[in-house]
Design a protein around this motif. Structure first.
Motif, PDB file in Angstrom:
ATOM      1  N   GLU A  82       0.825  -1.207   0.000  1.00  0.00           N
ATOM      2  CA  GLU A  82       0.000   0.000   0.000  1.00  0.00           C
ATOM      3  C   GLU A  82       0.863   1.262   0.000  1.00  0.00           C
ATOM      4  OE1 GLU A  82      -3.886  -1.871   2.348  1.00  0.00           O
ATOM      5  OE2 GLU A  82      -2.293  -0.837   3.450  1.00  0.00           O
ATOM      6  N   LEU A  83       1.961   1.207   0.735  1.00  0.00           N
ATOM      7  CA  LEU A  83       2.883   2.343   0.757  1.00  0.00           C
ATOM      8  C   LEU A  83       3.498   2.565  -0.617  1.00  0.00           C
ATOM      9  CD1 LEU A  83       4.530   4.481   2.400  1.00  0.00           C
ATOM     10  CD2 LEU A  83       6.223   2.686   2.749  1.00  0.00           C
ATOM     11  N   ALA A  84       3.964   1.477  -1.228  1.00  0.00           N
ATOM     12  CA  ALA A  84       4.591   1.589  -2.554  1.00  0.00           C
ATOM     13  C   ALA A  84       3.601   2.107  -3.589  1.00  0.00           C
ATOM     14  CB  ALA A  84       5.136   0.226  -2.978  1.00  0.00           C
ATOM     15  N   ASP A  85       2.361   1.636  -3.532  1.00  0.00           N
ATOM     16  CA  ASP A  85       1.349   2.093  -4.488  1.00  0.00           C
ATOM     17  C   ASP A  85       1.072   3.590  -4.325  1.00  0.00           C
ATOM     18  OD1 ASP A  85       1.121  -0.433  -5.533  1.00  0.00           O
ATOM     19  OD2 ASP A  85      -0.724  -0.945  -4.447  1.00  0.00           O
ATOM     20  N   ARG A  86       0.997   4.053  -3.082  1.00  0.00           N
ATOM     21  CA  ARG A  86       0.722   5.471  -2.840  1.00  0.00           C
ATOM     22  C   ARG A  86       1.881   6.337  -3.325  1.00  0.00           C
ATOM     23  NH1 ARG A  86      -3.737   8.244  -2.460  1.00  0.00           N
ATOM     24  NH2 ARG A  86      -4.578   6.699  -1.009  1.00  0.00           N
ATOM     25  N   LEU A  87       3.106   5.890  -3.078  1.00  0.00           N
ATOM     26  CA  LEU A  87       4.266   6.641  -3.549  1.00  0.00           C
ATOM     27  C   LEU A  87       4.308   6.688  -5.069  1.00  0.00           C
ATOM     28  CD1 LEU A  87       7.053   5.442  -1.067  1.00  0.00           C
ATOM     29  CD2 LEU A  87       5.843   7.634  -1.067  1.00  0.00           C
ATOM     30  N   ASP A  88       3.978   5.573  -5.710  1.00  0.00           N
ATOM     31  CA  ASP A  88       3.950   5.548  -7.174  1.00  0.00           C
ATOM     32  C   ASP A  88       2.914   6.538  -7.709  1.00  0.00           C
ATOM     33  OD1 ASP A  88       5.923   3.641  -7.308  1.00  0.00           O
ATOM     34  OD2 ASP A  88       4.570   1.949  -7.630  1.00  0.00           O
ATOM     35  N   TRP A  89       1.777   6.627  -7.036  1.00  0.00           N
ATOM     36  CA  TRP A  89       0.717   7.535  -7.472  1.00  0.00           C
ATOM     37  C   TRP A  89       1.145   8.998  -7.314  1.00  0.00           C
ATOM     38  CZ3 TRP A  89      -2.469  10.984  -4.607  1.00  0.00           C
ATOM     39  CH2 TRP A  89      -3.511  11.550  -5.362  1.00  0.00           C
ATOM     40  N   LEU A  90       1.747   9.316  -6.175  1.00  0.00           N
ATOM     41  CA  LEU A  90       2.194  10.688  -5.943  1.00  0.00           C
ATOM     42  C   LEU A  90       3.303  11.082  -6.915  1.00  0.00           C
ATOM     43  CD1 LEU A  90       2.221  10.733  -2.030  1.00  0.00           C
ATOM     44  CD2 LEU A  90       0.751  12.123  -3.514  1.00  0.00           C
ATOM     45  N   ALA A  91       4.182  10.145  -7.227  1.00  0.00           N
ATOM     46  CA  ALA A  91       5.269  10.433  -8.167  1.00  0.00           C
ATOM     47  C   ALA A  91       4.763  10.548  -9.598  1.00  0.00           C
ATOM     48  CB  ALA A  91       6.336   9.342  -8.088  1.00  0.00           C
ATOM     49  N   GLY A  92       3.625   9.858  -9.887  1.00  0.00           N
ATOM     50  CA  GLY A  92       3.070   9.881 -11.233  1.00  0.00           C
ATOM     51  C   GLY A  92       2.060  10.990 -11.423  1.00  0.00           C
ATOM     52  N   ALA A  93       0.781  10.655 -11.281  1.00  0.00           N
ATOM     53  CA  ALA A  93      -0.288  11.645 -11.482  1.00  0.00           C
ATOM     54  C   ALA A  93      -0.461  12.533 -10.261  1.00  0.00           C
ATOM     55  CB  ALA A  93      -1.600  10.930 -11.808  1.00  0.00           C
ATOM     56  N   GLY A  94      -0.674  11.931  -9.104  1.00  0.00           N
ATOM     57  CA  GLY A  94      -0.822  12.671  -7.864  1.00  0.00           C
ATOM     58  C   GLY A  94      -2.009  13.630  -7.867  1.00  0.00           C
ATOM     59  N   TYR A  95      -2.024  14.510  -6.882  1.00  0.00           N
ATOM     60  CA  TYR A  95      -3.076  15.523  -6.783  1.00  0.00           C
ATOM     61  C   TYR A  95      -2.932  16.595  -7.861  1.00  0.00           C
ATOM     62  CZ  TYR A  95      -4.271  13.625  -2.183  1.00  0.00           C
ATOM     63  OH  TYR A  95      -4.666  12.805  -1.157  1.00  0.00           O
ATOM     64  N   ARG A  96      -1.723  16.728  -8.391  1.00  0.00           N
ATOM     65  CA  ARG A  96      -1.483  17.801  -9.361  1.00  0.00           C
ATOM     66  C   ARG A  96      -2.255  17.585 -10.661  1.00  0.00           C
ATOM     67  NH1 ARG A  96       2.725  14.493  -8.842  1.00  0.00           N
ATOM     68  NH2 ARG A  96       3.892  13.662 -10.616  1.00  0.00           N
ATOM     69  N   ALA A  97      -2.694  16.352 -10.915  1.00  0.00           N
ATOM     70  CA  ALA A  97      -3.474  16.114 -12.127  1.00  0.00           C
ATOM     71  C   ALA A  97      -4.785  16.903 -12.077  1.00  0.00           C
ATOM     72  CB  ALA A  97      -3.751  14.620 -12.288  1.00  0.00           C
ATOM     73  N   ARG A  98      -5.432  16.919 -10.916  1.00  0.00           N
ATOM     74  CA  ARG A  98      -6.674  17.693 -10.768  1.00  0.00           C
ATOM     75  C   ARG A  98      -6.378  19.191 -10.865  1.00  0.00           C
ATOM     76  NH1 ARG A  98     -11.784  18.197  -9.377  1.00  0.00           N
ATOM     77  NH2 ARG A  98     -12.450  19.794  -7.897  1.00  0.00           N
ATOM     78  N   ALA A  99      -5.295  19.627 -10.234  1.00  0.00           N
ATOM     79  CA  ALA A  99      -4.942  21.039 -10.293  1.00  0.00           C
ATOM     80  C   ALA A  99      -4.708  21.472 -11.736  1.00  0.00           C
ATOM     81  CB  ALA A  99      -3.694  21.306  -9.449  1.00  0.00           C
ATOM     82  N   HIS A 100      -4.097  20.602 -12.526  1.00  0.00           N
ATOM     83  CA  HIS A 100      -3.837  20.943 -13.922  1.00  0.00           C
ATOM     84  C   HIS A 100      -5.134  21.069 -14.698  1.00  0.00           C
ATOM     85  CE1 HIS A 100      -2.471  20.349 -18.127  1.00  0.00           C
ATOM     86  NE2 HIS A 100      -1.432  21.053 -17.709  1.00  0.00           N
ATOM     87  N   ARG A 101      -6.105  20.202 -14.403  1.00  0.00           N
ATOM     88  CA  ARG A 101      -7.399  20.291 -15.075  1.00  0.00           C
ATOM     89  C   ARG A 101      -8.114  21.590 -14.716  1.00  0.00           C
ATOM     90  NH1 ARG A 101      -7.712  14.816 -13.485  1.00  0.00           N
ATOM     91  NH2 ARG A 101      -9.166  15.348 -11.782  1.00  0.00           N
ATOM     92  N   LEU A 102      -7.970  22.026 -13.478  1.00  0.00           N
ATOM     93  CA  LEU A 102      -8.665  23.223 -13.013  1.00  0.00           C
ATOM     94  C   LEU A 102      -7.958  24.516 -13.399  1.00  0.00           C
ATOM     95  CD1 LEU A 102      -9.658  22.058  -9.396  1.00  0.00           C
ATOM     96  CD2 LEU A 102     -11.188  22.299 -11.371  1.00  0.00           C
ATOM     97  N   VAL A 105      -2.092  24.355 -14.378  1.00  0.00           N
ATOM     98  CA  VAL A 105      -0.784  24.300 -13.723  1.00  0.00           C
ATOM     99  C   VAL A 105      -0.734  23.028 -12.880  1.00  0.00           C
ATOM    100  CG1 VAL A 105       0.776  25.422 -12.088  1.00  0.00           C
ATOM    101  CG2 VAL A 105      -0.640  26.807 -13.612  1.00  0.00           C
ATOM    102  N   ALA A 106       0.388  22.326 -12.934  1.00  0.00           N
ATOM    103  CA  ALA A 106       0.537  21.082 -12.174  1.00  0.00           C
ATOM    104  C   ALA A 106       1.561  21.292 -11.058  1.00  0.00           C
ATOM    105  CB  ALA A 106       0.986  19.951 -13.095  1.00  0.00           C
ATOM    106  N   PRO A 107       1.102  21.607  -9.845  1.00  0.00           N
ATOM    107  CA  PRO A 107       2.026  21.904  -8.738  1.00  0.00           C
ATOM    108  C   PRO A 107       2.677  20.637  -8.163  1.00  0.00           C
ATOM    109  CG  PRO A 107      -0.243  22.059  -7.984  1.00  0.00           C
ATOM    110  CD  PRO A 107      -0.302  21.777  -9.451  1.00  0.00           C
ATOM    111  N   LEU A 108       3.771  20.245  -8.778  1.00  0.00           N
ATOM    112  CA  LEU A 108       4.501  19.054  -8.347  1.00  0.00           C
ATOM    113  C   LEU A 108       4.905  19.131  -6.881  1.00  0.00           C
ATOM    114  CD1 LEU A 108       6.145  16.421  -8.842  1.00  0.00           C
ATOM    115  CD2 LEU A 108       8.012  17.894  -9.691  1.00  0.00           C
ATOM    116  N   ALA A 109       5.208  20.329  -6.386  1.00  0.00           N
ATOM    117  CA  ALA A 109       5.739  20.470  -5.026  1.00  0.00           C
ATOM    118  C   ALA A 109       4.802  19.907  -3.975  1.00  0.00           C
ATOM    119  CB  ALA A 109       6.029  21.941  -4.730  1.00  0.00           C
ATOM    120  N   TRP A 110       3.508  20.074  -4.161  1.00  0.00           N
ATOM    121  CA  TRP A 110       2.540  19.538  -3.193  1.00  0.00           C
ATOM    122  C   TRP A 110       2.661  18.024  -3.103  1.00  0.00           C
ATOM    123  CZ3 TRP A 110      -0.288  19.936   0.869  1.00  0.00           C
ATOM    124  CH2 TRP A 110      -1.425  19.138   1.067  1.00  0.00           C
ATOM    125  N   ASP A 111       2.689  17.348  -4.252  1.00  0.00           N
ATOM    126  CA  ASP A 111       2.830  15.895  -4.262  1.00  0.00           C
ATOM    127  C   ASP A 111       4.203  15.467  -3.760  1.00  0.00           C
ATOM    128  OD1 ASP A 111       0.278  15.164  -5.262  1.00  0.00           O
ATOM    129  OD2 ASP A 111       0.891  15.742  -7.276  1.00  0.00           O
TER     130      ASP A 111
END
Length: 223
Positions: A82-102, A105-111
């Motif tokens: 579960e830890l590895a999956d979460r890290l993979d998600w943050l390193a990949g799409a992360g929360y910044r994917a939603r920010a980019h849609r809105l 801009v994709a704020p990588l720093a948050w992820d």
């Protein structure tokens, strides 16, 4: 519990915490400048007085159970997978994917800040080894160092990502008081103040002053 009251129990809990060994005793070797820089990616998230910002271990005093509870409660992480999956998600799409849609801009720093924080917590919780935690942190360095040119830029994008995330929580909660932040994580004003402290050139305790942004672009050395 007889005559024991809540105040007594709270005092005992505080005393128990302060009897725990310091993280710097268990891990006495100072971090190199590169290592401190990588740990410092999580500095925006590490606001509490119990947080350590200059060791891989995320707390000033050893408290593995606290990290296990935090990962389970905040992220539903209880296993290595579960830890590895979460890290993979943050390193990949992360929360910044939603920010980019809105915002476009994709704020990588948050992820990246969450990624570094979870990596450190996973190490403290025993879900990954110390070596694995360093490997995880190293994996995100190229994207972060290639995106930003200073801790200030990193801080600005962290705050942007946090705002989008917090606004999303407010929108999904639909709770009374959501408009003033009731029931939500720490306010944006609290996060702003913490970032100002980290960026303050007069703050000698700030890890961002101890490991300036450009150190990651040069050969590593002891501090």
């Amino acid at each position: 519990m007889g005559s024991w009251n809540v105040s007594t129990l709270l005092n005992m809990s505080r005393l128990s915490r302060w009897r725990r060994p310091r993280a710097s005793r268990r891990y006495p070797v100072p971090l190199t400048r590169h290592q401190l820089w990588m740990v410092s990616l999580s500095a925006p998230v590490s606001r509490g007085p119990e947080a350590s910002r200059t060791t891989l271990y995320p707390l000033r005093r050893i408290d593995d159970d606290s990290s296990r509870r935090w990962l389970a409660d905040q992220w539903e992480i209880t296993t290595h997978r579960e830890l590895a999956d979460r890290l993979d998600w943050l390193a990949g799409a992360g929360y910044r994917a939603r920010a980019h849609r809105l915002l476009g801009v994709a704020p990588l720093a948050w992820d990246a800040a969450l990624y570094a924080d979870i990596s450190r917590r996973g190490f403290a919780a025993g879900l990954i080894t110390e070596a694995d935690a360093w490997t995880a942190l190293k994996n995100i360095v190229p994207s972060v160092a290639g995106t930003y040119g200073s801790w200030r830029e990193y801080a600005d994008h962290y705050l942007l990502g946090r705002k989008v995330w917090r606004d999303d929580l407010r929108g999904r909660s639909g709770a009374v008081g959501a408009s003033d932040g009731a029931g939500l994580p720490a306010s944006q004003a609290v996060a702003d103040a913490h970032l100002r402290s980290l960026l303050d050139p007069g703050n000698r305790a700030s890890p961002w002053n101890l490991a300036p942004w450009d150190v990651i672009r040069h050969p590593d050395r002891p501090r």
